[in-house]
Design a protein around this motif. Structure first.
Motif, mmCIF file in Angstrom:
data_model
loop_
_atom_site.group_PDB
_atom_site.id
_atom_site.type_symbol
_atom_site.label_atom_id
_atom_site.label_comp_id
_atom_site.label_asym_id
_atom_site.label_seq_id
_atom_site.Cartn_x
_atom_site.Cartn_y
_atom_site.Cartn_z
ATOM 1 N N PHE A 48 60.328 -25.308 105.892
ATOM 2 C CA PHE A 48 61.529 -24.810 106.571
ATOM 3 C C PHE A 48 62.774 -25.530 106.079
ATOM 4 O O PHE A 48 63.783 -24.905 105.747
ATOM 5 C CB PHE A 48 61.377 -24.978 108.090
ATOM 6 N N PHE A 49 62.714 -26.860 106.021
ATOM 7 C CA PHE A 49 63.891 -27.619 105.593
ATOM 8 C C PHE A 49 64.196 -27.417 104.112
ATOM 9 O O PHE A 49 65.355 -27.391 103.713
ATOM 10 C CB PHE A 49 63.751 -29.102 105.932
ATOM 11 N N GLU A 70 69.240 -22.651 100.847
ATOM 12 C CA GLU A 70 70.189 -21.615 101.255
ATOM 13 C C GLU A 70 71.583 -22.163 101.553
ATOM 14 O O GLU A 70 72.493 -21.388 101.818
ATOM 15 C CB GLU A 70 69.651 -20.907 102.500
ATOM 16 N N MET A 71 71.766 -23.461 101.515
ATOM 17 C CA MET A 71 73.077 -24.048 101.805
ATOM 18 C C MET A 71 74.057 -23.739 100.689
ATOM 19 O O MET A 71 73.678 -23.522 99.537
ATOM 20 C CB MET A 71 72.945 -25.559 101.988
ATOM 21 N N ASP A 72 75.324 -23.743 101.055
ATOM 22 C CA ASP A 72 76.383 -23.390 100.108
ATOM 23 C C ASP A 72 76.413 -24.309 98.891
ATOM 24 O O ASP A 72 76.629 -23.849 97.776
ATOM 25 C CB ASP A 72 77.748 -23.418 100.797
ATOM 26 N N GLY A 111 63.652 -24.652 102.543
ATOM 27 C CA GLY A 111 64.304 -23.346 102.523
ATOM 28 C C GLY A 111 65.741 -23.420 102.994
ATOM 29 O O GLY A 111 66.633 -22.768 102.436
ATOM 30 N N ALA A 112 65.979 -24.243 104.021
ATOM 31 C CA ALA A 112 67.339 -24.392 104.531
ATOM 32 C C ALA A 112 68.241 -25.057 103.496
ATOM 33 O O ALA A 112 69.388 -24.637 103.304
ATOM 34 C CB ALA A 112 67.322 -25.210 105.824
ATOM 35 N N VAL A 113 67.739 -26.065 102.810
ATOM 36 C CA VAL A 113 68.531 -26.725 101.768
ATOM 37 C C VAL A 113 68.810 -25.749 100.629
ATOM 38 O O VAL A 113 69.909 -25.708 100.082
ATOM 39 C CB VAL A 113 67.804 -27.996 101.248
ATOM 40 N N SER A 124 74.103 -25.756 97.353
ATOM 41 C CA SER A 124 73.063 -25.458 96.362
ATOM 42 C C SER A 124 73.391 -24.184 95.579
ATOM 43 O O SER A 124 72.974 -24.029 94.435
ATOM 44 C CB SER A 124 71.690 -25.350 97.027
ATOM 45 N N GLN A 164 62.181 -24.322 95.587
ATOM 46 C CA GLN A 164 61.254 -23.216 95.807
ATOM 47 C C GLN A 164 59.809 -23.634 95.558
ATOM 48 O O GLN A 164 58.896 -23.163 96.229
ATOM 49 C CB GLN A 164 61.630 -22.036 94.916
ATOM 50 N N ASN A 187 58.542 -18.716 104.375
ATOM 51 C CA ASN A 187 58.601 -19.247 105.737
ATOM 52 C C ASN A 187 58.062 -18.260 106.762
ATOM 53 O O ASN A 187 57.375 -18.658 107.704
ATOM 54 C CB ASN A 187 60.028 -19.653 106.097
ATOM 55 N N ARG A 241 58.404 -25.244 98.607
ATOM 56 C CA ARG A 241 57.978 -24.226 99.570
ATOM 57 C C ARG A 241 56.647 -23.605 99.152
ATOM 58 O O ARG A 241 55.763 -23.378 99.976
ATOM 59 C CB ARG A 241 59.048 -23.151 99.694
#
Length: 164
Positions: free
Chosen positions: A103-104, A110-112, A106-108, A114, A128, A34, A131
């Motif tokens: 971006f989204f 990094e969520m708990d 990457g955000a998904v 996952s 990944q 990102n 991305r």
């Protein structure tokens, strides 16, 4: 559109194969995508604005007397340049969409929830790979845009040489 789907699918496949082949050891390479994408996006936006203005200038350089002498040729040149401007705008929108998807994703990733699914490393690799596909697709779009700039530059040289 078909070419874009092919590029994205091939990029996704290459990214996933890299992660699968290294058993996830290549994951850190996808972690900072990102940051690089945002820099590429900013540079691409500036390049696109300059390119759009350049094509506008080329359109103004097309001699008006060509319209009277050979209307078909004049209309072909103006149509081609208009298509090139349209492609610049669509490429900018495409890069923005790819940036948002990366971006989204990457955000998904990094969520708990996952992280709790650690036994599903394949799901993390898919995220990944999305991305990675966005990153490689943006690079291809930048290259296509640069090729368009070379084409516009050649056209401007032709117009300058034979314009008057």
């Amino acid at each position: 559109m078909l070419r874009l789907l092919f590029v994205f699918s091939a990029s996704f496949s290459l990214s996933y194969l890299l992660l699968w082949g290294t058993d996830g050891e290549a994951s850190p390479a996808f972690g900072n995508i990102n940051a690089v994408l945002f820099v590429l996006g900013a540079m691409f936006g500036a390049l696109s604005l300059a390119f759009f203005s350049y094509v506008e200038g080329v359109m103004k350089d097309v001699p008006k007397k060509l319209k009277v002498q050979n209307f078909e040729l004049y209309s072909l040149v103006i149509s081609s340049l208009t298509d090139l401007k349209r492609e610049v705008i669509s490429n900018v929108l495409l890069v923005v969409v790819l940036l948002l998807v990366a971006f989204f994703a990457g955000a998904v990733g990094e969520m708990d929830f996952s992280h709790r699914l650690s036994y599903l490393s394949y799901l993390a690799w898919v995220i990944q790979s999305v991305r990675g596909a966005c990153f490689l697709s943006v690079i291809v779009v930048v290259c296509v845009q640069l090729a368009g700039f070379v084409t516009a530059n050649s056209l401007r040289a032709e117009v300058s040489m034979y314009g008057e």
